[in-house]
Design an enzyme around this catalytic site. Structure first.
Site, PDB file in Angstrom:
ATOM      1  N   ASP A  65       0.604  -0.852   0.298  1.00 23.48           N
ATOM      2  CA  ASP A  65      -0.093  -0.176   0.006  1.00 23.48           C
ATOM      3  C   ASP A  65       0.566   0.934  -0.199  1.00 23.48           C
ATOM      4  O   ASP A  65       0.760   2.297  -0.573  1.00 23.48           O
ATOM      5  CB  ASP A  65      -0.833  -0.294   0.616  1.00 23.48           C
ATOM      6  N   GLY A  66       1.789   1.357   1.072  1.00 23.12           N
ATOM      7  CA  GLY A  66       2.323   2.470   0.618  1.00 23.12           C
ATOM      8  C   GLY A  66       3.429   2.855  -0.117  1.00 23.12           C
ATOM      9  O   GLY A  66       3.704   4.209  -0.982  1.00 23.12           O
TER      10      GLY A  66
ATOM     11  N   ASN B   9      -3.746   9.763   2.158  1.00 26.68           N
ATOM     12  CA  ASN B   9      -3.695   8.853   3.752  1.00 26.68           C
ATOM     13  C   ASN B   9      -4.507  10.254   4.348  1.00 26.68           C
ATOM     14  O   ASN B   9      -5.302  10.433   4.716  1.00 26.68           O
ATOM     15  CB  ASN B   9      -2.762   8.422   3.840  1.00 26.68           C
TER      16      ASN B   9
ATOM     17  N   ARG C  71      -4.401  19.825  24.046  1.00 30.05           N
ATOM     18  CA  ARG C  71      -3.343  19.364  24.490  1.00 30.05           C
ATOM     19  C   ARG C  71      -2.687  17.824  23.900  1.00 30.05           C
ATOM     20  O   ARG C  71      -3.492  17.397  25.034  1.00 30.05           O
ATOM     21  CB  ARG C  71      -2.184  19.655  25.730  1.00 30.05           C
TER      22      ARG C  71
ATOM     23  N   ASP D 242      -0.106  14.475  21.505  1.00 30.41           N
ATOM     24  CA  ASP D 242       0.743  14.533  21.198  1.00 30.41           C
ATOM     25  C   ASP D 242       1.207  15.005  19.741  1.00 30.41           C
ATOM     26  O   ASP D 242       2.113  15.280  19.296  1.00 30.41           O
ATOM     27  CB  ASP D 242       1.929  12.949  20.748  1.00 30.41           C
TER      28      ASP D 242
ATOM     29  N   ALA E  95      -5.102   6.957  11.095  1.00 27.01           N
ATOM     30  CA  ALA E  95      -5.966   7.037  12.069  1.00 27.01           C
ATOM     31  C   ALA E  95      -6.523   6.233  13.034  1.00 27.01           C
ATOM     32  O   ALA E  95      -7.059   6.100  14.040  1.00 27.01           O
ATOM     33  CB  ALA E  95      -6.612   7.762  11.271  1.00 27.01           C
ATOM     34  N   LEU E  96      -6.724   5.175  12.638  1.00 25.83           N
ATOM     35  CA  LEU E  96      -7.109   4.057  12.985  1.00 25.83           C
ATOM     36  C   LEU E  96      -6.384   3.449  14.429  1.00 25.83           C
ATOM     37  O   LEU E  96      -7.124   2.847  15.236  1.00 25.83           O
ATOM     38  CB  LEU E  96      -7.049   2.240  12.097  1.00 25.83           C
ATOM     39  N   SER E  97      -5.563   3.465  13.983  1.00 30.44           N
ATOM     40  CA  SER E  97      -3.990   3.161  15.520  1.00 30.44           C
ATOM     41  C   SER E  97      -4.600   4.123  16.016  1.00 30.44           C
ATOM     42  O   SER E  97      -3.866   3.088  17.732  1.00 30.44           O
ATOM     43  CB  SER E  97      -2.870   2.840  14.366  1.00 30.44           C
TER      44      SER E  97
ATOM     45  N   ALA F 175      -3.022  11.103  21.779  1.00 24.82           N
ATOM     46  CA  ALA F 175      -2.565  10.774  22.926  1.00 24.82           C
ATOM     47  C   ALA F 175      -3.043  12.569  23.577  1.00 24.82           C
ATOM     48  O   ALA F 175      -2.367  12.842  24.305  1.00 24.82           O
ATOM     49  CB  ALA F 175      -1.807  10.393  23.541  1.00 24.82           C
TER      50      ALA F 175
END
Length: 278
Positions: free
Chosen positions: A55-56, A127, A155, A157, A171-173, A192
């Site tokens: 995919d990359g 993506n 606020r 990461d 985004a899923l991760s 996070a």
């Protein structure tokens, strides 16, 4: 890889087509039997791009060819293969059918990203666009504006803005929703976040999204993990739907939800049985 490229090129020749190789790929293998063109030359002269890889690789090629409106077919040699749905094993049967017109075309939207400090250069993302804290250990304070109106700040990461294509990637991760590719939407997913009330949000893809770095020791914007833009406090990244789209050709039996079931290991029922067996 060289044998796969050779087999593909010879198949195209037997079918009456003229194969050409992308110049960088040709330099890495013995591709002297065929012409080698740059990606821009391929975009201007070729009618179809067949991508061997994961995919990359397909995302990289699709991003470069989108402005030329050239359709792309993916042959999976990676791990997941959400986008590359042909295989080397069935290529001799499936590719001739696609070239004979037995395909289903799917258009995927892209994000257009510009940096507030310059505003002139446009970067395309298949993506996602990610604004994050880089290597710094401290969090970043970000502000989100929609259509030039302040929406909210947080606020974290960092934050991910993903297309439907990218909803099954980073985004899923990070806890974002899966969006079917035909949904006209983008998703904003905090990475996070300091406050648990900062949740992913889905927006119509005609939204103009401005991400401003309000406070950060270090921050960067990453375009599909390919291009990185350093950001200072006060800098912003402006995102909108790009005019160009990615044209993907799938075989007639392509099924997006079957792909999700297979790649994500979903059981079709609680008992793991197909519905037809119940």
């Amino acid at each position: 890889l060289e044998s796969a490229v050779t087999s593909l090129a010879e198949l195209l020749q037997r079918l009456g087509h003229t194969p050409v190789l992308e110049a960088q790929s040709a330099s890495e293998i013995d591709g002297t039997r065929w012409s080698a063109l740059s990606m821009a030359e391929i975009g201007g002269t070729c009618g179809l791009m067949v991508v061997l890889g994961g995919d990359g690789t397909l995302i990289s090629v699709a991003r470069q060819l989108a402005p030329y409106n050239v359709p792309v077919v993916g042959v999976n040699q990676g791990r997941l293969g959400f986008l590359t749905d042909l295989s080397l094993a069935n290529l001799g049967e499936s590719l001739p059918r696609l070239l004979a017109g037995e395909y289903r075309e799917e258009r995927r939207v892209l994000l257009s990203a510009t940096h507030s400090a310059t505003g002139s250069e446009e970067f395309l993302a298949v993506n996602d666009v990610v604004v994050n804290r880089g290597a710094a250990t401290s969090l970043v304070d970000l502000e989100i504006s929609l259509h030039d109106r302040f929406a909210y700040g947080f606020r974290a990461d960092g934050v991910i803005v993903a297309t439907p294509t990218g909803s099954t990637a980073y985004a899923l991760s990070a806890g974002g929703p899966i969006m079917a590719p035909f949904v006209n939407a983008f998703t904003i997913v905090p990475i996070a976040p300091h406050a648990l009330t900062n949740r992913p949000i889905v927006l119509a893809d005609d939204s103009v999204i401005r991400i401003t770095v309000a406070r950060a020791r270090e921050a960067f914007a990453s375009i599909d993990g390919h291009h990185v833009i350093p950001l200072a406090e006060g800098d912003a990244v402006v995102l909108r739907r790009a005019q160009a789209t990615v044209r993907l050709w799938h075989p007639f039996d392509y099924d997006y939800y079957q792909t999700l079931r297979g790649k994500l290991g979903w059981a079709e029922t609680p008992e793991g049985l197909a519905p037809s067996r119940l």
